[in-house]
Write a protein that holds these residues in place. Structure first.
Motif, PDB file in Angstrom:
ATOM      1  N   GLU A 172      12.730  16.639  -4.109  1.00  0.00           N
ATOM      2  CA  GLU A 172      11.602  15.400  -3.811  1.00  0.00           C
ATOM      3  C   GLU A 172      10.690  16.017  -2.582  1.00  0.00           C
ATOM      4  O   GLU A 172       9.531  15.937  -2.701  1.00  0.00           O
ATOM      5  CB  GLU A 172      11.849  14.298  -3.722  1.00  0.00           C
ATOM      6  CG  GLU A 172      12.571  13.544  -5.112  1.00  0.00           C
ATOM      7  CD  GLU A 172      12.995  12.042  -4.989  1.00  0.00           C
ATOM      8  OE1 GLU A 172      12.774  11.583  -4.078  1.00  0.00           O
ATOM      9  OE2 GLU A 172      13.386  11.535  -5.942  1.00  0.00           O
ATOM     10  N   TYR A 173      11.239  16.306  -1.434  1.00  0.00           N
ATOM     11  CA  TYR A 173      10.643  16.828  -0.365  1.00  0.00           C
ATOM     12  C   TYR A 173       9.866  17.898  -0.672  1.00  0.00           C
ATOM     13  O   TYR A 173       8.758  18.149  -0.256  1.00  0.00           O
ATOM     14  CB  TYR A 173      11.657  17.023   0.737  1.00  0.00           C
ATOM     15  CG  TYR A 173      10.669  17.456   2.090  1.00  0.00           C
ATOM     16  CD1 TYR A 173      10.343  16.546   2.796  1.00  0.00           C
ATOM     17  CD2 TYR A 173      10.899  18.763   2.330  1.00  0.00           C
ATOM     18  CE1 TYR A 173       9.939  17.009   4.029  1.00  0.00           C
ATOM     19  CE2 TYR A 173      10.209  19.231   3.683  1.00  0.00           C
ATOM     20  CZ  TYR A 173       9.777  18.419   4.338  1.00  0.00           C
ATOM     21  OH  TYR A 173       9.081  18.604   5.670  1.00  0.00           O
ATOM     22  N   LEU A 174      10.661  19.124  -1.197  1.00  0.00           N
ATOM     23  CA  LEU A 174       9.751  20.212  -1.630  1.00  0.00           C
ATOM     24  C   LEU A 174       8.656  20.125  -2.565  1.00  0.00           C
ATOM     25  O   LEU A 174       7.827  20.520  -2.535  1.00  0.00           O
ATOM     26  CB  LEU A 174      10.857  21.121  -2.207  1.00  0.00           C
ATOM     27  CG  LEU A 174      10.374  22.388  -2.722  1.00  0.00           C
ATOM     28  CD1 LEU A 174       9.918  23.352  -1.511  1.00  0.00           C
ATOM     29  CD2 LEU A 174      11.572  23.434  -3.380  1.00  0.00           C
ATOM     30  N   SER A 175       8.973  19.108  -3.614  1.00  0.00           N
ATOM     31  CA  SER A 175       7.892  18.840  -4.603  1.00  0.00           C
ATOM     32  C   SER A 175       6.580  18.332  -3.807  1.00  0.00           C
ATOM     33  O   SER A 175       5.473  18.797  -4.134  1.00  0.00           O
ATOM     34  CB  SER A 175       8.469  18.003  -5.680  1.00  0.00           C
ATOM     35  OG  SER A 175       9.497  18.474  -6.279  1.00  0.00           O
ATOM     36  N   THR A 176       6.845  17.414  -2.693  1.00  0.00           N
ATOM     37  CA  THR A 176       5.906  16.944  -2.024  1.00  0.00           C
ATOM     38  C   THR A 176       5.004  18.094  -1.251  1.00  0.00           C
ATOM     39  O   THR A 176       3.836  18.209  -1.118  1.00  0.00           O
ATOM     40  CB  THR A 176       6.323  15.849  -1.256  1.00  0.00           C
ATOM     41  OG1 THR A 176       6.744  14.801  -1.947  1.00  0.00           O
ATOM     42  CG2 THR A 176       4.962  15.239  -0.333  1.00  0.00           C
ATOM     43  N   VAL A 177       5.903  19.115  -0.687  1.00  0.00           N
ATOM     44  CA  VAL A 177       5.244  20.091   0.087  1.00  0.00           C
ATOM     45  C   VAL A 177       4.505  20.962  -0.714  1.00  0.00           C
ATOM     46  O   VAL A 177       3.089  21.448  -0.317  1.00  0.00           O
ATOM     47  CB  VAL A 177       6.382  20.610   0.980  1.00  0.00           C
ATOM     48  CG1 VAL A 177       5.776  21.932   1.454  1.00  0.00           C
ATOM     49  CG2 VAL A 177       7.128  19.764   1.864  1.00  0.00           C
ATOM     50  N   MET A 178       4.975  21.366  -1.657  1.00  0.00           N
ATOM     51  CA  MET A 178       4.204  22.164  -2.817  1.00  0.00           C
ATOM     52  C   MET A 178       2.889  21.329  -3.419  1.00  0.00           C
ATOM     53  O   MET A 178       2.089  22.160  -3.431  1.00  0.00           O
ATOM     54  CB  MET A 178       5.222  22.722  -3.759  1.00  0.00           C
ATOM     55  CG  MET A 178       6.342  23.586  -3.509  1.00  0.00           C
ATOM     56  SD  MET A 178       7.653  23.923  -4.637  1.00  0.00           S
ATOM     57  CE  MET A 178       6.594  24.627  -5.854  1.00  0.00           C
ATOM     58  N   ALA A 179       3.196  20.284  -3.572  1.00  0.00           N
ATOM     59  CA  ALA A 179       1.935  19.651  -4.349  1.00  0.00           C
ATOM     60  C   ALA A 179       1.018  19.544  -3.184  1.00  0.00           C
ATOM     61  O   ALA A 179      -0.420  19.857  -3.674  1.00  0.00           O
ATOM     62  CB  ALA A 179       2.196  18.253  -4.750  1.00  0.00           C
ATOM     63  N   LEU A 180       1.064  19.270  -1.886  1.00  0.00           N
ATOM     64  CA  LEU A 180       0.114  19.387  -0.835  1.00  0.00           C
ATOM     65  C   LEU A 180      -0.531  20.339  -0.585  1.00  0.00           C
ATOM     66  O   LEU A 180      -1.792  20.852  -0.518  1.00  0.00           O
ATOM     67  CB  LEU A 180       0.866  18.646   0.524  1.00  0.00           C
ATOM     68  CG  LEU A 180       0.950  17.242   0.480  1.00  0.00           C
ATOM     69  CD1 LEU A 180       1.831  16.741   1.760  1.00  0.00           C
ATOM     70  CD2 LEU A 180      -0.251  16.369   0.299  1.00  0.00           C
ATOM     71  N   ILE A 181       0.376  21.761  -0.576  1.00  0.00           N
ATOM     72  CA  ILE A 181      -0.149  23.108  -0.256  1.00  0.00           C
ATOM     73  C   ILE A 181      -0.814  23.452  -1.439  1.00  0.00           C
ATOM     74  O   ILE A 181      -2.073  23.930  -1.238  1.00  0.00           O
ATOM     75  CB  ILE A 181       0.984  24.219  -0.102  1.00  0.00           C
ATOM     76  CG1 ILE A 181       1.856  23.735   1.174  1.00  0.00           C
ATOM     77  CG2 ILE A 181       0.616  25.216  -0.266  1.00  0.00           C
ATOM     78  CD1 ILE A 181       2.945  24.609   1.492  1.00  0.00           C
ATOM     79  N   LEU A 182      -0.552  23.260  -2.653  1.00  0.00           N
ATOM     80  CA  LEU A 182      -1.417  23.483  -3.696  1.00  0.00           C
ATOM     81  C   LEU A 182      -2.735  22.760  -3.715  1.00  0.00           C
ATOM     82  O   LEU A 182      -3.803  23.425  -4.032  1.00  0.00           O
ATOM     83  CB  LEU A 182      -0.943  23.165  -5.024  1.00  0.00           C
ATOM     84  CG  LEU A 182      -1.474  23.734  -6.322  1.00  0.00           C
ATOM     85  CD1 LEU A 182      -1.585  25.170  -6.625  1.00  0.00           C
ATOM     86  CD2 LEU A 182      -0.593  23.102  -7.577  1.00  0.00           C
ATOM     87  N   ALA A 183      -2.703  21.425  -3.404  1.00  0.00           N
ATOM     88  CA  ALA A 183      -3.932  20.634  -3.269  1.00  0.00           C
ATOM     89  C   ALA A 183      -4.835  21.120  -2.398  1.00  0.00           C
ATOM     90  O   ALA A 183      -6.134  21.399  -2.373  1.00  0.00           O
ATOM     91  CB  ALA A 183      -3.782  19.321  -3.041  1.00  0.00           C
TER      92      ALA A 183
END
Length: 274
Positions: A172-183
């Motif tokens: 979940e932490y990695l998904s949040t980081v990846m989503a923010l980086i992509l956004a």
């Protein structure tokens, strides 16, 4: 033929030859991704340690003792799949220059020389702006988000109170980081996209200035959709987006001024005036 421009590179190759070339370009891009994927997988644990730093910094700000285990996984293959996600994301990022170069080499023969020269700066600026957005996530957005999230942690001060703990799951932490980086990375492409649209005559500086109020509202709407539902990360994305919109206006004005100068230096017959 366009006046004052070189002819498109002559090519009588049939469709099958273009498809063969495209296949070769795709193979090069896939090979680059595969090599970067393998490299990132062997370094995935170290990469995750780096990605975890915003969380660790926020915990220190909150004076929270994380104990020996700061992250958890809730399934037998949870850590493995997380490392695969890191390898895939890192592989795409590292192999992007190769993929972009192969794409440029494929389309370049169909462009005029001045179009090729105009396209190259955007090819360089795009990954740099994406990297800038990723750095903003790493140093600003994620620490602010984790600081906000850890603010709800509390210890029970009496038998009548309950403690509230934060169970940080790796995936979940990695998904949040990846989503923010992509956004953030996509939002930071705004100057590139608007500049290309100005060059193509699809928008003008006047239209960008006239829609500034709507752009500000849209920035907060997009931030609310692309980021987690907390005000810190939304503001962290919306404010740079508004600033990038202003940068896009400045860039568009520079492009239009340059186009006007080139148009005034060229006579109707396509020859440059003495």
């Amino acid at each position: 033929m366009r006046a004052g421009q070189d002819n498109i590179d002559a090519s009588s190759a049939p469709l099958i030859e273009h498809l063969i070339e495209l296949r070769g370009r795709l193979i090069w891009a896939l090979c680059a991704f595969f090599i970067a994927f393998i490299l990132c997988y062997f370094l995935s644990a170290h990469i995750f340690d780096i990605l975890a730093q915003p969380y660790l910094r926020a915990a220190r700000w909150r004076h929270i003792d994380l104990g020996p285990a700061g992250f958890n996984y809730t399934s037998p293959l949870g850590a493995f799949t997380t490392y695969l996600q890191i390898a895939a994301f890192g592989g795409m990022f590292l192999s992007f220059p190769v993929a972009a170069t192969q794409l440029y080499k494929f389309v370049a023969p169909g462009l005029y020389r001045n179009e090729r020269q105009a396209f190259l700066p955007f090819l360089v600026a795009s990954p740099l702006l994406f990297l800038l957005g990723a750095l903003l996530v790493y140093f600003v957005a994620m620490p602010m988000l984790m600081w906000f999230s850890l603010g709800f942690v509390r210890a029970a001060a009496s038998p009548d109170e309950v403690s509230v703990n934060f169970l940080n799951v790796m995936s979940e932490y990695l998904s949040t980081v990846m989503a923010l980086i992509l956004a953030f990375g996509l939002v930071f492409q705004m100057p590139v996209v608007t500049s290309l649209m100005v060059r193509a005559g699809m928008i003008t500086t006047q239209s960008l200035v006239g829609k500034r109020k709507w752009a500000i509202v849209l920035a907060f709407v997009v931030a609310a959709v692309l980021t987690p539902p907390d005000p810190t990360s939304q503001i962290a994305l919306a404010v740079p987006a508004i600033l990038l919109y202003e940068v896009s206006i400045i860039t568009a004005r520079m492009i239009e001024r340059k186009q006007a100068e080139q148009s005034s230096d060229t006579d109707p017959s396509g020859e440059r005036s003495a």
